[in-house]
Design a protein around this motif. Structure first.
Motif, PDB file in Angstrom:
ATOM      1  N   ILE A   1     -29.578 -10.461 -61.666  1.00 50.37           N
ATOM      2  CA  ILE A   1     -30.020  -9.897 -62.948  1.00 50.37           C
ATOM      3  C   ILE A   1     -29.229  -8.633 -63.278  1.00 50.37           C
ATOM      4  O   ILE A   1     -28.741  -8.456 -64.394  1.00 50.37           O
ATOM      5  CB  ILE A   1     -31.534  -9.607 -62.918  1.00 50.37           C
ATOM      6  CG1 ILE A   1     -32.333 -10.904 -62.881  1.00 50.37           C
ATOM      7  CG2 ILE A   1     -31.957  -8.765 -64.128  1.00 50.37           C
ATOM      8  CD1 ILE A   1     -33.806 -10.723 -62.549  1.00 50.37           C
ATOM      9  N   LEU A   2     -29.075  -7.770 -62.292  1.00 50.67           N
ATOM     10  CA  LEU A   2     -28.380  -6.507 -62.529  1.00 50.67           C
ATOM     11  C   LEU A   2     -26.867  -6.665 -62.584  1.00 50.67           C
ATOM     12  O   LEU A   2     -26.161  -5.742 -63.002  1.00 50.67           O
ATOM     13  CB  LEU A   2     -28.782  -5.484 -61.467  1.00 50.67           C
ATOM     14  CG  LEU A   2     -30.212  -4.967 -61.658  1.00 50.67           C
ATOM     15  CD1 LEU A   2     -30.639  -4.089 -60.503  1.00 50.67           C
ATOM     16  CD2 LEU A   2     -30.346  -4.215 -62.967  1.00 50.67           C
ATOM     17  N   ALA A   3     -26.376  -7.816 -62.193  1.00 52.83           N
ATOM     18  CA  ALA A   3     -24.943  -8.089 -62.351  1.00 52.83           C
ATOM     19  C   ALA A   3     -24.574  -8.432 -63.785  1.00 52.83           C
ATOM     20  O   ALA A   3     -23.391  -8.433 -64.147  1.00 52.83           O
ATOM     21  CB  ALA A   3     -24.526  -9.234 -61.424  1.00 52.83           C
TER      22      ALA A   3
ATOM     23  N   GLY B   1     -24.428  -5.510 -69.759  1.00 52.05           N
ATOM     24  CA  GLY B   1     -25.338  -5.182 -70.844  1.00 52.05           C
ATOM     25  C   GLY B   1     -26.744  -4.886 -70.404  1.00 52.05           C
ATOM     26  O   GLY B   1     -27.539  -4.364 -71.185  1.00 52.05           O
ATOM     27  N   VAL B   2     -27.091  -5.233 -69.155  1.00 47.04           N
ATOM     28  CA  VAL B   2     -28.339  -4.767 -68.556  1.00 47.04           C
ATOM     29  C   VAL B   2     -28.024  -3.421 -67.928  1.00 47.04           C
ATOM     30  O   VAL B   2     -27.205  -3.325 -67.015  1.00 47.04           O
ATOM     31  CB  VAL B   2     -28.883  -5.738 -67.496  1.00 47.04           C
ATOM     32  CG1 VAL B   2     -30.082  -5.133 -66.771  1.00 47.04           C
ATOM     33  CG2 VAL B   2     -29.265  -7.065 -68.130  1.00 47.04           C
ATOM     34  N   HIS B   3     -28.648  -2.368 -68.432  1.00 45.81           N
ATOM     35  CA  HIS B   3     -28.278  -1.021 -67.997  1.00 45.81           C
ATOM     36  C   HIS B   3     -29.102  -0.514 -66.833  1.00 45.81           C
ATOM     37  O   HIS B   3     -28.669   0.398 -66.117  1.00 45.81           O
ATOM     38  CB  HIS B   3     -28.401  -0.053 -69.178  1.00 45.81           C
ATOM     39  CG  HIS B   3     -27.566  -0.451 -70.340  1.00 45.81           C
ATOM     40  ND1 HIS B   3     -28.121  -0.917 -71.522  1.00 45.81           N
ATOM     41  CD2 HIS B   3     -26.224  -0.521 -70.488  1.00 45.81           C
ATOM     42  CE1 HIS B   3     -27.148  -1.219 -72.355  1.00 45.81           C
ATOM     43  NE2 HIS B   3     -25.993  -1.005 -71.765  1.00 45.81           N
ATOM     44  N   GLY B   4     -30.294  -1.081 -66.657  1.00 44.29           N
ATOM     45  CA  GLY B   4     -31.134  -0.623 -65.571  1.00 44.29           C
ATOM     46  C   GLY B   4     -32.263  -1.584 -65.298  1.00 44.29           C
ATOM     47  O   GLY B   4     -32.543  -2.514 -66.071  1.00 44.29           O
ATOM     48  N   ALA B   5     -32.923  -1.363 -64.173  1.00 45.21           N
ATOM     49  CA  ALA B   5     -34.092  -2.150 -63.779  1.00 45.21           C
ATOM     50  C   ALA B   5     -35.305  -1.239 -63.751  1.00 45.21           C
ATOM     51  O   ALA B   5     -35.251  -0.136 -63.192  1.00 45.21           O
ATOM     52  CB  ALA B   5     -33.874  -2.775 -62.410  1.00 45.21           C
TER      53      ALA B   5
ATOM     54  N   GLU C   1     -29.655 -15.782 -66.245  1.00 46.63           N
ATOM     55  CA  GLU C   1     -29.532 -16.497 -67.517  1.00 46.63           C
ATOM     56  C   GLU C   1     -30.467 -15.888 -68.563  1.00 46.63           C
ATOM     57  O   GLU C   1     -30.069 -15.692 -69.726  1.00 46.63           O
ATOM     58  CB  GLU C   1     -29.861 -17.974 -67.322  1.00 46.63           C
ATOM     59  CG  GLU C   1     -28.869 -18.747 -66.471  1.00 46.63           C
ATOM     60  CD  GLU C   1     -29.002 -18.469 -64.972  1.00 46.63           C
ATOM     61  OE1 GLU C   1     -28.037 -18.762 -64.229  1.00 46.63           O
ATOM     62  OE2 GLU C   1     -30.061 -17.934 -64.551  1.00 46.63           O
ATOM     63  N   GLU C   2     -31.688 -15.595 -68.150  1.00 49.55           N
ATOM     64  CA  GLU C   2     -32.632 -14.966 -69.068  1.00 49.55           C
ATOM     65  C   GLU C   2     -32.143 -13.591 -69.477  1.00 49.55           C
ATOM     66  O   GLU C   2     -32.187 -13.229 -70.657  1.00 49.55           O
ATOM     67  CB  GLU C   2     -34.001 -14.875 -68.404  1.00 49.55           C
ATOM     68  CG  GLU C   2     -35.067 -14.242 -69.304  1.00 49.55           C
ATOM     69  CD  GLU C   2     -36.410 -14.113 -68.608  1.00 49.55           C
ATOM     70  OE1 GLU C   2     -37.435 -14.263 -69.296  1.00 49.55           O
ATOM     71  OE2 GLU C   2     -36.445 -13.856 -67.393  1.00 49.55           O
ATOM     72  N   ALA C   3     -31.659 -12.809 -68.527  1.00 54.41           N
ATOM     73  CA  ALA C   3     -31.171 -11.461 -68.824  1.00 54.41           C
ATOM     74  C   ALA C   3     -30.010 -11.498 -69.806  1.00 54.41           C
ATOM     75  O   ALA C   3     -29.929 -10.679 -70.734  1.00 54.41           O
ATOM     76  CB  ALA C   3     -30.759 -10.766 -67.532  1.00 54.41           C
ATOM     77  N   ALA C   4     -29.106 -12.448 -69.632  1.00 50.02           N
ATOM     78  CA  ALA C   4     -27.955 -12.558 -70.533  1.00 50.02           C
ATOM     79  C   ALA C   4     -28.396 -12.879 -71.956  1.00 50.02           C
ATOM     80  O   ALA C   4     -27.827 -12.357 -72.933  1.00 50.02           O
ATOM     81  CB  ALA C   4     -26.991 -13.623 -70.018  1.00 50.02           C
ATOM     82  N   GLU C   5     -29.400 -13.734 -72.093  1.00 44.31           N
ATOM     83  CA  GLU C   5     -29.905 -14.051 -73.435  1.00 44.31           C
ATOM     84  C   GLU C   5     -30.544 -12.826 -74.078  1.00 44.31           C
ATOM     85  O   GLU C   5     -30.331 -12.550 -75.263  1.00 44.31           O
ATOM     86  CB  GLU C   5     -30.910 -15.190 -73.377  1.00 44.31           C
ATOM     87  CG  GLU C   5     -31.429 -15.587 -74.767  1.00 44.31           C
ATOM     88  CD  GLU C   5     -32.386 -16.759 -74.738  1.00 44.31           C
ATOM     89  OE1 GLU C   5     -32.640 -17.323 -75.823  1.00 44.31           O
ATOM     90  OE2 GLU C   5     -32.879 -17.114 -73.657  1.00 44.31           O
ATOM     91  N   LEU C   6     -31.318 -12.079 -73.303  1.00 43.60           N
ATOM     92  CA  LEU C   6     -31.952 -10.872 -73.833  1.00 43.60           C
ATOM     93  C   LEU C   6     -30.896  -9.876 -74.305  1.00 43.60           C
ATOM     94  O   LEU C   6     -31.024  -9.276 -75.380  1.00 43.60           O
ATOM     95  CB  LEU C   6     -32.842 -10.237 -72.763  1.00 43.60           C
ATOM     96  CG  LEU C   6     -34.015 -11.086 -72.267  1.00 43.60           C
ATOM     97  CD1 LEU C   6     -34.718 -10.397 -71.103  1.00 43.60           C
ATOM     98  CD2 LEU C   6     -35.007 -11.380 -73.379  1.00 43.60           C
TER      99      LEU C   6
END
Length: 259
Positions: free
Chosen positions: A163-165, A168-172, A101-106
Motif C-alpha cells: 500500500i505504501l509503495a 501518491g499515498v503520502h502516509g499511513a 490496487e485499492e490505494a492506486a484507485e483512491l
C-alpha cells in the motif's frame, strides 16, 4: 491558491500536530483550533453527521488561517473525494485501505488527467474563486493534497508494505480501534498484536519514505507513538476534549465545595 505547510513539514521529516473533529462544527471552530496551536483539523464524516454543505462552510472559515483542513470522507467513492477536494479539502484520509490496487484507485481520484481521473472545476472554492492559469492550478492542487491510507484491518496490516509503495499515498494513518475489532480484541489498543501492527506500519513508512499518522487519545500515548516514529499526531478529538476538560474542572470544583 493556498499551499499546504503541513504536507511540506511532514515531507521534510518534521512533525505536525492537530486534532480530530466529529461534532462541534461551529463557525468559530477553525479560528479556535488555530489559536490553540493546531496546524490542521481532521474532520470525520464517516462516523458523524457532518454534511458536505457543513464541510464547505468549515473550509471557508479556515481560509486565511494557518489551519489545514483534512477530511475522512463518509465512504470510499469518487463522488465524495472529488467533491470534498473541489470544496477546499487539502487532504483526504481514506478508511480501511487494504490493497495496493485499492490505494492506486483512491490516489487517481485526487489527480487530474493524465495522472488520474479527477474532474475539472476551476474558479470555485478550492482555487479561491480566482482566475489564473489552469495548468498551474492543477499543479498546486496536486502538490498540496495529502492522501492518507488508514491501516485499520488485519488485511491492511498484512498489505501495508505494498500500500505504501503506491505513488501518491503520502502516509499511513493508524486506526487502532477498528484494528482491535478486526483482530478480535476490541478496545485492547495496548495489546501486543496492536504493537506488532504498529511496528509493521512504521517499518513500511520508513522503507518507502512515507510518514506515519495517528490519533492519540492522551498525551502519554502520543509521546509513546512519537518515540516509535509517528510524525503526524492528532491530539484527541472535539468531544473528548470538551468532555474531558469539563469533567476535570467540575471534579476539582466539587472537591473544593465538599460535595
Amino acid at each position: 491558491m493556498r499551499t499546504n505547510p503541513v504536507k511540506e513539514k511532514l515531507q521534510r521529516g518534521e512533525a505536525a500536530f492537530g486534532t480530530m473533529v466529529f461534532e462541534l462544527v461551529a463557525p468559530g471552530l477553525p479560528a479556535i483550533l488555530s489559536a490553540a496551536g493546531a496546524e490542521y483539523a481532521l474532520y470525520d464524516m464517516e462516523h458523524s453527521g457532518i454534511s458536505v454543505e457543513e464541510m464547505k462552510r468549515q473550509f471557508a472559515y479556515a481560509r486565511g488561517l494557518d489551519l489545514v483542513p483534512i477530511v475522512r470522507p463518509p465512504g470510499k467513492q469518487y463522488q465524495f473525494a472529488a467533491r470534498l477536494l473541489d470544496l477546499g479539502a487539502m487532504g483526504l484520509m481514506f478508511p480501511m485501505v487494504e490493497s495496493a490496487e485499492e490505494a492506486a484507485e483512491l490516489v487517481s481520484w485526487t489527480r487530474y488527467p493524465p495522472k488520474g481521473v479527477r474532474g475539472a472545476m476551476f474558479g470555485g472554492a478550492h482555487d479561491d474563486y480566482a482566475a489564473g492559469d489552469i495548468a498551474e492550478k492543477m499543479r498546486v492542487a496536486e502538490d498540496r493534497t495529502i492522501v492518507l491510507a488508514m491501516i485499520e484491518t488485519e488485511k491492511g496490516v498484512a498489505n501495508v508494505d505494498e500500500i505504501l509503495a503506491v505513488d501518491g499515498v503520502h502516509g499511513a494513518h493508524l486506526g487502532q480501534f477498528d484494528l482491535s475489532l478486526s483482530m478480535g480484541i476490541p478496545g485492547q489498543t495496548d495489546h501486543a498484536r496492536i504493537e506488532a501492527a504498529v511496528d509493521a506500519l512504521l517499518a513500511a513508512c520508513k522503507r518507502h519514505g512515507k510518514f506515519a499518522a495517528c490519533m492519540a487519545p492522551t498525551v502519554e500515548i502520543g509521546r509513546h507513538w512519537m518515540s516509535k516514529g509517528f510524525r503526524m499526531v492528532s491530539y484527541s478529538y472535539d468531544i473528548g476534549l470538551l468532555a474531558g476538560g469539563l469533567s476535570e474542572g467540575l471534579r476539582h470544583l466539587r472537591t473544593a465545595s465538599g460535595d
